[in-house]
Design a protein around this motif. Structure first.
Motif, PDB file in Angstrom:
ATOM      1  N   ALA A   9      -4.038   6.025  -4.829  1.00 60.99           N
ATOM      2  CA  ALA A   9      -3.908   5.708  -3.409  1.00 60.99           C
ATOM      3  C   ALA A   9      -4.245   4.232  -3.213  1.00 60.99           C
ATOM      4  N   GLY A  10      -3.475   3.590  -2.356  1.00 69.43           N
ATOM      5  CA  GLY A  10      -3.671   2.176  -2.086  1.00 69.43           C
ATOM      6  C   GLY A  10      -2.701   1.272  -2.824  1.00 69.43           C
ATOM      7  N   ARG A  11      -2.052   1.782  -3.870  1.00 67.20           N
ATOM      8  CA  ARG A  11      -1.086   0.979  -4.633  1.00 67.20           C
ATOM      9  C   ARG A  11       0.072   0.614  -3.715  1.00 67.20           C
ATOM     10  N   LEU A  12       0.476  -0.641  -3.732  1.00 63.68           N
ATOM     11  CA  LEU A  12       1.579  -1.126  -2.917  1.00 63.68           C
ATOM     12  C   LEU A  12       2.815  -1.312  -3.794  1.00 63.68           C
ATOM     13  N   ILE A  13       3.929  -0.694  -3.377  1.00 67.20           N
ATOM     14  CA  ILE A  13       5.188  -0.762  -4.121  1.00 67.20           C
ATOM     15  C   ILE A  13       6.296  -1.119  -3.135  1.00 67.20           C
ATOM     16  N   ALA A  14       6.778  -2.342  -3.218  1.00 67.65           N
ATOM     17  CA  ALA A  14       7.899  -2.810  -2.385  1.00 67.65           C
ATOM     18  C   ALA A  14       7.695  -2.500  -0.904  1.00 67.65           C
ATOM     19  N   GLY A  15       6.510  -2.738  -0.405  1.00 69.16           N
ATOM     20  CA  GLY A  15       6.227  -2.526   1.007  1.00 69.16           C
ATOM     21  C   GLY A  15       5.793  -1.116   1.364  1.00 69.16           C
ATOM     22  N   TRP A  16       5.759  -0.234   0.385  1.00 66.49           N
ATOM     23  CA  TRP A  16       5.310   1.144   0.588  1.00 66.49           C
ATOM     24  C   TRP A  16       3.918   1.292  -0.028  1.00 66.49           C
ATOM     25  N   GLN A  36       4.309  -0.242   5.149  1.00 64.87           N
ATOM     26  CA  GLN A  36       3.296  -1.139   5.711  1.00 64.87           C
ATOM     27  C   GLN A  36       3.716  -1.750   7.041  1.00 64.87           C
ATOM     28  N   ASP A  37       4.984  -2.113   7.179  1.00 66.17           N
ATOM     29  CA  ASP A  37       5.404  -2.794   8.405  1.00 66.17           C
ATOM     30  C   ASP A  37       5.630  -1.862   9.582  1.00 66.17           C
ATOM     31  N   SER A  38       6.031  -0.617   9.339  1.00 70.43           N
ATOM     32  CA  SER A  38       6.355   0.295  10.445  1.00 70.43           C
ATOM     33  C   SER A  38       5.440   1.510  10.543  1.00 70.43           C
ATOM     34  N   GLY A  39       4.721   1.798   9.473  1.00 65.30           N
ATOM     35  CA  GLY A  39       3.882   2.990   9.457  1.00 65.30           C
ATOM     36  C   GLY A  39       4.644   4.274   9.148  1.00 65.30           C
ATOM     37  N   SER A  78      15.409   4.159  -0.025  1.00 64.13           N
ATOM     38  CA  SER A  78      15.550   3.027  -0.939  1.00 64.13           C
ATOM     39  C   SER A  78      15.318   3.462  -2.378  1.00 64.13           C
ATOM     40  N   THR A  79      15.634   2.566  -3.276  1.00 63.66           N
ATOM     41  CA  THR A  79      15.376   2.782  -4.687  1.00 63.66           C
ATOM     42  C   THR A  79      14.947   1.456  -5.299  1.00 63.66           C
ATOM     43  N   GLY A  80      14.331   1.528  -6.440  1.00 62.98           N
ATOM     44  CA  GLY A  80      13.882   0.321  -7.113  1.00 62.98           C
ATOM     45  C   GLY A  80      13.234   0.666  -8.433  1.00 62.98           C
ATOM     46  N   MET A  88      12.625   6.348  -6.180  1.00 59.55           N
ATOM     47  CA  MET A  88      13.417   6.444  -4.958  1.00 59.55           C
ATOM     48  C   MET A  88      12.495   6.894  -3.837  1.00 59.55           C
ATOM     49  N   VAL A  89      12.775   6.396  -2.647  1.00 56.69           N
ATOM     50  CA  VAL A  89      11.997   6.769  -1.471  1.00 56.69           C
ATOM     51  C   VAL A  89      12.883   7.646  -0.597  1.00 56.69           C
TER      52      VAL A  89
END
Length: 152
Positions: A9-16, A36-39, A78-80, A88-89
């Motif tokens: 928990a807390g790991r940031l991946i491409a804004g997620w 992070q930007d929209s919640g 998204s994917t990455g 994939m998200v």
């Protein structure tokens, strides 16, 4: 003793931001993530199995979902790649109990079969339909997940 998860928990991946570990299947782990930007909340599926074939199956699943607007499948965001692993998200769905009553259960199963039929119309067979691969939206609408074993 279960294997440790890839991301805490807390790991940031491409804004997620990873907020929780949801579960693990045969070839992937799934995390609850928050944008992070929209919640906005979503599910992030990360490939854990090594090899060319699992990576191809994962990318095929992402491509099918990215190209679909069908409500029978999770919405694709998204994917990455993170730490050399594809992800994939997707829409965050929940395992909900079957509706109660014969008519409601029959309607639910007919909607699941409709999703299977639409997958067939795209030229694919799911090959892994089981209760744990049918989740629901808050509305109770069934959604087919885990298209990793689809075959054309």
């Amino acid at each position: 003793m279960s294997a440790p998860v890839l991301f805490a928990a807390g790991r940031l991946i491409a804004g997620w931001e990873v907020t929780a570990f949801i579960g693990r299947g045969g070839s992937a782990e799934v995390y609850r993530v928050r944008r992070q930007d929209s919640g906005a909340v979503a599910a992030m599926k990360v490939l854990t199995r090594e090899g060319v074939a699992p990576a191809e199956r994962f990318r095929r699943e992402a491509a099918i979902l990215a190209g679909s607007t069908d409500s029978a499948f999770p919405h694709f965001f998204s994917t990455g790649e993170v730490d050399g692993r594809p992800y994939m998200v997707l829409e965050l769905l929940e395992p909900l109990p079957l509706p109660k009553g014969d008519r409601a259960v029959a309607d639910y199963l007919l909607r699941v079969c409709g999703g299977v039929s639409r997958l067939h119309s795209l030229g694919f067979v799911h090959r892994d339909i089981k209760p744990s691969n049918i989740l629901s939206r808050a509305s109770g609408e069934p959604v087919l997940i885990d298209l990793s074993l689809v075959k054309q």
